[in-house]
Design a protein around this motif. Structure first.
Motif, mmCIF file in Angstrom:
data_model
loop_
_atom_site.group_PDB
_atom_site.id
_atom_site.type_symbol
_atom_site.label_atom_id
_atom_site.label_comp_id
_atom_site.label_asym_id
_atom_site.label_seq_id
_atom_site.Cartn_x
_atom_site.Cartn_y
_atom_site.Cartn_z
ATOM 1 N N LEU A 151 19.550 -2.063 -2.961
ATOM 2 C CA LEU A 151 18.216 -1.829 -2.417
ATOM 3 C C LEU A 151 17.370 -3.101 -2.508
ATOM 4 N N PRO A 152 16.311 -3.205 -1.703
ATOM 5 C CA PRO A 152 15.377 -4.316 -1.887
ATOM 6 C C PRO A 152 14.899 -4.357 -3.332
ATOM 7 N N ASN A 153 14.692 -5.580 -3.848
ATOM 8 C CA ASN A 153 14.179 -5.699 -5.206
ATOM 9 C C ASN A 153 12.653 -5.820 -5.188
ATOM 10 N N ARG A 154 12.072 -6.057 -6.338
ATOM 11 C CA ARG A 154 10.604 -6.113 -6.440
ATOM 12 C C ARG A 154 10.015 -7.173 -5.507
ATOM 13 N N SER A 155 10.666 -8.335 -5.451
ATOM 14 C CA SER A 155 10.157 -9.437 -4.637
ATOM 15 C C SER A 155 10.108 -9.068 -3.159
ATOM 16 N N LEU A 156 11.209 -8.527 -2.633
ATOM 17 C CA LEU A 156 11.249 -8.155 -1.218
ATOM 18 C C LEU A 156 10.312 -6.981 -0.945
ATOM 19 N N TYR A 157 10.252 -6.046 -1.876
ATOM 20 C CA TYR A 157 9.365 -4.894 -1.702
ATOM 21 C C TYR A 157 7.914 -5.349 -1.597
ATOM 22 N N HIS A 158 7.499 -6.210 -2.516
ATOM 23 C CA HIS A 158 6.127 -6.713 -2.482
ATOM 24 C C HIS A 158 5.857 -7.454 -1.181
ATOM 25 N N ASP A 159 6.856 -8.209 -0.728
ATOM 26 C CA ASP A 159 6.696 -8.959 0.519
ATOM 27 C C ASP A 159 6.498 -8.006 1.698
ATOM 28 N N ARG A 160 7.282 -6.940 1.747
ATOM 29 C CA ARG A 160 7.173 -5.984 2.862
ATOM 30 C C ARG A 160 5.846 -5.229 2.829
ATOM 31 N N VAL A 161 5.419 -4.820 1.636
ATOM 32 C CA VAL A 161 4.142 -4.111 1.541
ATOM 33 C C VAL A 161 3.000 -5.052 1.893
ATOM 34 N N SER A 162 3.074 -6.282 1.386
ATOM 35 C CA SER A 162 2.032 -7.265 1.681
ATOM 36 C C SER A 162 1.946 -7.530 3.177
ATOM 37 N N HIS A 163 3.103 -7.628 3.827
ATOM 38 C CA HIS A 163 3.140 -7.852 5.272
ATOM 39 C C HIS A 163 2.520 -6.670 6.011
ATOM 40 N N ALA A 164 2.814 -5.453 5.548
ATOM 41 C CA ALA A 164 2.258 -4.251 6.179
ATOM 42 C C ALA A 164 0.739 -4.220 6.028
ATOM 43 N N LEU A 165 0.240 -4.624 4.850
ATOM 44 C CA LEU A 165 -1.209 -4.609 4.628
ATOM 45 C C LEU A 165 -1.906 -5.690 5.446
ATOM 46 N N ASP A 166 -1.235 -6.833 5.619
ATOM 47 C CA ASP A 166 -1.808 -7.896 6.468
ATOM 48 C C ASP A 166 -1.940 -7.411 7.904
ATOM 49 N N ASN A 167 -0.913 -6.719 8.382
ATOM 50 C CA ASN A 167 -0.966 -6.173 9.741
ATOM 51 C C ASN A 167 -2.034 -5.089 9.860
ATOM 52 N N ALA A 168 -2.245 -4.368 8.745
ATOM 53 C CA ALA A 168 -3.217 -3.276 8.761
ATOM 54 C C ALA A 168 -4.635 -3.793 8.965
ATOM 55 N N LYS A 169 -4.885 -5.046 8.572
ATOM 56 C CA LYS A 169 -6.219 -5.622 8.752
ATOM 57 C C LYS A 169 -6.574 -5.748 10.226
ATOM 58 N N LEU A 170 -5.545 -5.830 11.059
ATOM 59 C CA LEU A 170 -5.769 -5.943 12.501
ATOM 60 C C LEU A 170 -5.905 -4.579 13.166
ATOM 61 N N ASN A 171 -5.570 -3.539 12.403
ATOM 62 C CA ASN A 171 -5.632 -2.179 12.941
ATOM 63 C C ASN A 171 -6.361 -1.282 11.937
ATOM 64 N N PRO A 172 -7.625 -1.021 12.161
ATOM 65 C CA PRO A 172 -8.438 -0.237 11.209
ATOM 66 C C PRO A 172 -7.885 1.159 10.931
ATOM 67 N N ASN A 173 -7.081 1.674 11.841
ATOM 68 C CA ASN A 173 -6.549 3.032 11.671
ATOM 69 C C ASN A 173 -5.202 3.065 10.953
ATOM 70 N N SER A 174 -4.713 1.894 10.562
ATOM 71 C CA SER A 174 -3.404 1.815 9.919
ATOM 72 C C SER A 174 -3.447 2.440 8.527
ATOM 73 N N LYS A 175 -2.412 3.221 8.200
ATOM 74 C CA LYS A 175 -2.329 3.866 6.885
ATOM 75 C C LYS A 175 -0.931 3.675 6.299
ATOM 76 N N HIS A 176 -0.877 3.586 4.970
ATOM 77 C CA HIS A 176 0.400 3.425 4.268
ATOM 78 C C HIS A 176 0.343 4.230 2.972
ATOM 79 N N THR A 177 1.507 4.653 2.533
ATOM 80 C CA THR A 177 1.602 5.449 1.312
ATOM 81 C C THR A 177 2.585 4.803 0.346
#
Length: 308
Positions: A151-177
């Motif tokens: 499975l992805p490790n902590r480093s890759l997981y943080h990178d993917r979540v961080s990338h998702a949150l960066d994209n979310a800044k461009l879309n006010p309706n974006s949600k993640h759990t």
């Protein structure tokens, strides 16, 4: 048509057939020589070993027989520009073996000129770098994936979540759990059956979790018996709770591990972006806090915004 070139740009090299055979036949690098019309006039045994093509099969052929299809027209145009202007080109290239297998090579192509300073031949010296590419892949895997579960490790997981949150800044309706999950009674498994059984159990847990998480989402192993997941999209509480309940149900089913029947449980903490937090560290910390409350209270599932 031969091309006259300045003598200071290239090395004069005349090839005596017998001397060439004595030297090239024993070199471990693949060697291919073409004439100025790009027809093959010689390949050494190492070339045949690497590509699968015998010397007889290559004789008179254009080297294009090796093209893998991975490189576009511009790639080859740049290559020949370097050869014509500098007298050589070197770099990585993907070629195709006789079997159809595509493989990476490092190749140096040089021009050979005669005493009249005309191009008479091109010589390509190649090395199969598949093993180096595999080593690079192994290093990349070790850097971003858990070697036990895959499975992805902590480093890759943080990178993917961080990338998702960066994209979310461009879309006010974006949600993640975020789901933070910790196995209960895992230490007891290690103490009772040994670490090999414990490791095998973690691998199976990873497989069960992966089977429950959607393909576009990510589940990762971030610690000894800690797993986490990020769900993308507008998932309401009811939907997330149903998923968490399926996770609990599947993890609490008995595991058959190396001939042992093993029972464990799982505690899950849940936080939402952007309702609970907008920063990565805060979002993960709140899911972690909710997980510890779920473990302490034995509720098994706890939303951060419902903490007492």
């Amino acid at each position: 048509m031969t091309q006259k070139i300045s003598s200071h740009a290239f090395i004069h090299l005349s090839i005596n057939v017998n001397h060439r055979n004595n030297v090239f036949e024993h070199i471990q690098n693949g060697i291919m020589i073409t004439n100025c019309e790009s027809k093959v006039v010689y390949t050494n045994p190492a070339f045949s070993r690497i590509t699968g093509y015998s010397a007889a099969e290559m004789l008179g052929n254009n080297p294009g027989i090796l093209h893998s299809g991975r490189h576009d027209k511009k790639f080859y145009e740049e290559m020949w520009k370097s050869i014509n202007e500098k007298g050589y080109w070197e770099g990585e290239i993907w070629n195709r073996k006789k079997t159809g297998e595509i493989f990476p090579e490092f190749i140096t192509i040089s021009t050979l000129i005669n005493i009249d300073e005309y191009v008479c031949n091109y010589i390509a010296i190649s090395s199969d770098i598949t093993s180096f590419k595999l080593e690079d892949l192994r290093n990349l895997t070790l850097a971003f994936y858990d070697p036990l579960t895959g499975l992805p490790n902590r480093s890759l997981y943080h990178d993917r979540v961080s990338h998702a949150l960066d994209n979310a800044k461009l879309n006010p309706n974006s949600k993640h759990t975020i789901l933070f999950m910790d196995l209960d009674h895992f230490k007891q498994v290690n103490d009772t059956y040994g670490h090999l059984v414990g490791d095998h159990l973690l691998k199976i847990v990873g497989q069960r979790l992966s089977s429950l998480i959607r393909a576009g989402d990510t589940v990762a192993r971030v610690g000894g018996d800690e797993f986490t997941a990020v769900l993308h999209g507008d998932n309401d509480k009811a939907t997330v709770k149903k998923l968490a309940e399926r996770i609990v149900e599947n993890i609490e089913k008995p595991f058959e591990v190396d001939g042992h029947k093993v029972n464990i449980a799982i505690s899950i903490g849940i936080s939402f972006y952007p309702d609970d937090a907008k920063q990565l560290d805060d979002l993960l910390a709140k899911a972690d806090e909710a997980m510890y409350d779920a473990k302490k209270t034995k509720r098994k599932i706890q939303f951060y915004d419902e903490l007492a």
